[in-house]
Enzyme design. Structure first.
Site, PDB file in Angstrom:
ATOM      1  N   LYS A   1      17.293 -38.167  26.808  1.00 28.27           N
ATOM      2  CA  LYS A   1      18.251 -38.818  25.948  1.00 28.27           C
ATOM      3  C   LYS A   1      18.623 -37.909  24.913  1.00 28.27           C
ATOM      4  O   LYS A   1      18.622 -36.671  24.767  1.00 28.27           O
ATOM      5  CB  LYS A   1      17.389 -39.945  25.232  1.00 28.27           C
ATOM      6  CG  LYS A   1      17.083 -41.167  26.310  1.00 28.27           C
ATOM      7  CD  LYS A   1      16.452 -42.182  25.762  1.00 28.27           C
ATOM      8  CE  LYS A   1      16.393 -43.554  26.543  1.00 28.27           C
ATOM      9  NZ  LYS A   1      15.731 -44.705  25.936  1.00 28.27           N
TER      10      LYS A   1
ATOM     11  N   ARG B   1       8.534 -43.400  30.519  1.00 30.97           N
ATOM     12  CA  ARG B   1       9.490 -43.626  31.530  1.00 30.97           C
ATOM     13  C   ARG B   1      10.340 -42.492  31.531  1.00 30.97           C
ATOM     14  O   ARG B   1      11.091 -42.077  30.731  1.00 30.97           O
ATOM     15  CB  ARG B   1      10.339 -44.994  30.988  1.00 30.97           C
ATOM     16  CG  ARG B   1      11.561 -45.390  32.171  1.00 30.97           C
ATOM     17  CD  ARG B   1      12.212 -46.472  31.567  1.00 30.97           C
ATOM     18  NE  ARG B   1      13.489 -46.824  32.367  1.00 30.97           N
ATOM     19  CZ  ARG B   1      14.408 -46.493  32.094  1.00 30.97           C
ATOM     20  NH1 ARG B   1      14.772 -45.529  31.559  1.00 30.97           N
ATOM     21  NH2 ARG B   1      15.497 -46.891  33.114  1.00 30.97           N
TER      22      ARG B   1
END
Length: 269
Positions: free
Chosen positions: A214, A248
């Site tokens: 991210k 995740r």
């Protein structure tokens, strides 16, 4: 907690949720797994590398994403869910905030609904999850970043989401919370969330951390998407040390190894 046919020791272990985006436009792997057989092969690879859950997504939620229609999302995810459930013995998560997609996914065999909008987008979502008796991951998110006291407001938001779940009849042992790194937060706020993960234990539910590749990593290290593995591994190690039950990730093998090493040091293995 039980997800599908598997028991997860969420109090003592950290498990890996492998990301399988069947979208043309996801930020790091868009277009790679839109074919059902290729998606199955990727799921098999992640399972071999140590994934505990496969998380299937049919709509990109990257910044500036273009929403897709409910029917199109269903057409993307259902064949993949059915294929994996027919061929692999692993729990399947469906990443969606749309109630009708969740309903179709549960009927196809999904064991967990991963809602990036915290059950707030679709009024029927919580009831569908409750009726399906599946697990859910409730992520922190909001439309506007108008925080008065960031961390306190964030915890209040999560409390409201949890209340929505419980009022709909979702059992406590079916709830996972996700602090929502990368959603409705500045770069500095994302770093703060990761640094204060242990404070989410106040809710009494397993914690899921999703930081893989991210922007919080890209901005910190000034790196493009495909050079963020090491940064992701650091956040995974912190997740283990701070008691998160799930991470995740895209890069399953590397994260599984980091978790196993960290758990060994902590005496959890």
């Amino acid at each position: 907690m039980k997800i599908g046919n598997r028991i997860f020791d969420t109090a003592n272990r950290t498990y890996v949720m492998g990301i399988l985006n069947v979208t043309p436009d996801s930020f790091s792997d868009g277009g790679k797994y839109t074919d059902v057989d290729i998606a199955l092969k990727k799921a098999e690879e992640m399972m071999h590398d140590g994934a505990d859950i496969i998380d299937i997504g049919g709509e990109s939620t990257k910044p500036g994403y273009v929403p897709v229609g409910t029917q199109e999302e269903i057409e993307r995810v259902i064949p993949v869910i059915e294929k994996i459930k027919a061929n692999l013995d692993i729990p399947v998560s469906l990443d969606t905030y749309k109630a009708e997609v969740a309903k179709a996914g549960i009927a196809a065999g999904a064991d967990l609904i991963n809602d990036v909008k915290g059950l707030q987008e679709s009024p029927e979502m919580a009831k569908i999850i409750a009726d399906g008796k599946v697990a859910c991951a409730i992520m922190h998110n909001r439309t506007f970043m108008n925080y008065n006291d960031f961390f306190s407001d964030m915890q209040n938001d999560l409390s409201a989401y949890i209340e929505t779940a419980r009022n709909a009849g979702i059992a406590d042992d079916k709830i996972i919370i996700d602090p929502g790194v990368g959603f409705a937060k500045t770069h500095e706020q994302n770093l703060e969330v990761i640094n204060r993960l242990e404070q989410f234990h106040c809710f009494g539910y397993p914690i899921l951390l999703g930081t893989s590749r991210k922007s919080v990593i890209g901005l910190t290290l000034d790196l493009p998407v495909f050079e963020r593995v090491e940064g992701t591994l650091v956040t995974t190690v912190m997740a283990v040390m701070k008691g998160c039950s799930f991470v995740r990730v895209h890069d399953v093998k590397e994260n599984v190894r980091a978790i196993r090493m960290t758990e060994a040091i902590l005496g959890k293995r």
